[in-house]
Design a protein around this motif. Structure first.
Motif, short mmCIF file in Angstrom:
data_model
loop_
_atom_site.label_atom_id
_atom_site.label_comp_id
_atom_site.label_asym_id
_atom_site.label_seq_id
_atom_site.Cartn_x
_atom_site.Cartn_y
_atom_site.Cartn_z
N GLU A 151 -48.17 41.87 89.13
CA GLU A 151 -48.37 40.65 89.91
C GLU A 151 -49.38 40.85 91.04
N ASN A 162 -54.19 37.55 79.22
CA ASN A 162 -52.75 37.77 79.31
C ASN A 162 -52.14 37.60 77.91
N LYS A 208 -44.15 49.54 85.02
CA LYS A 208 -43.93 48.23 84.43
C LYS A 208 -44.32 48.21 82.95
N LYS A 209 -44.79 49.34 82.48
CA LYS A 209 -45.22 49.47 81.10
C LYS A 209 -46.29 48.44 80.73
N THR A 210 -47.32 48.40 81.55
CA THR A 210 -48.46 47.55 81.24
C THR A 210 -49.07 48.06 79.95
N GLU A 211 -49.28 47.15 79.01
CA GLU A 211 -49.75 47.53 77.69
C GLU A 211 -50.97 46.70 77.31
N LYS A 227 -49.99 43.01 78.23
CA LYS A 227 -48.57 42.72 78.44
C LYS A 227 -48.14 43.32 79.77
N ASN A 228 -47.31 42.61 80.50
CA ASN A 228 -46.72 43.09 81.76
C ASN A 228 -47.77 43.45 82.81
#
Length: 139
Positions: free
Chosen positions: A41, A67, A20-23, A37-38
């Motif tokens: 859930e 967030n 999900k490319k959590t950044e 970011k991202n």
């Protein structure tokens, strides 16, 4: 069989953060503030992403995680403005945008070592007062 299940779950967690490319974006003004970011859930995956980030970057100072949103991105390059008509303070967004707080305590057996504790805010990840120890004291 149990080993295979554990390996599959760990692989899913590590893939989920990158898939999900959590950044994590660090504020230029407040070095202990990170906007995410991202964020996944699923709360367990979100917690795993934060834990991986903290340990991978060897964070040793307290930090706040929020967030990334239109409200919070202001604090990437602006200081808080507590007064006046257009007051902007990060704490205003804690209820809806706050994710977690990282703190450190001294270890009981060795005061030169610290344990890292993450407390998740209520909005998504549960009770703030139930901390997760992510960096444990060596015995």
């Amino acid at each position: 069989m149990k080993k295979i299940v554990v390996i599959m779950i760990l692989a899913l967690w590590s893939v989920s953060c990158s898939e999900k490319k959590t950044e994590f974006v660090q504020s230029e003004v407040y070095k202990n503030l990170y906007l995410i970011k991202n964020m996944p859930e699923e709360s367990a995956l979100g917690k795993k992403c934060i834990e991986d980030f903290v340990t991978r970057n060897a964070l040793k100072e307290d930090a706040e995680f929020y967030n990334y949103s239109n409200n919070t991105k202001y604090f990437l390059d602006h200081k808080e403005d507590p007064g006046g008509f257009s007051s902007e303070e990060i704490s205003r967004y804690q209820d809806k945008e706050g994710i977690a707080s990282l703190g450190f305590i001294k270890c009981e057996k060795d005061s030169l070592k610290k344990a890292g504790i993450v407390r998740y805010y209520n909005w998504k990840y549960g009770d703030f007062y139930r901390p997760d120890t992510i960096i444990k004291c060596s015995q």
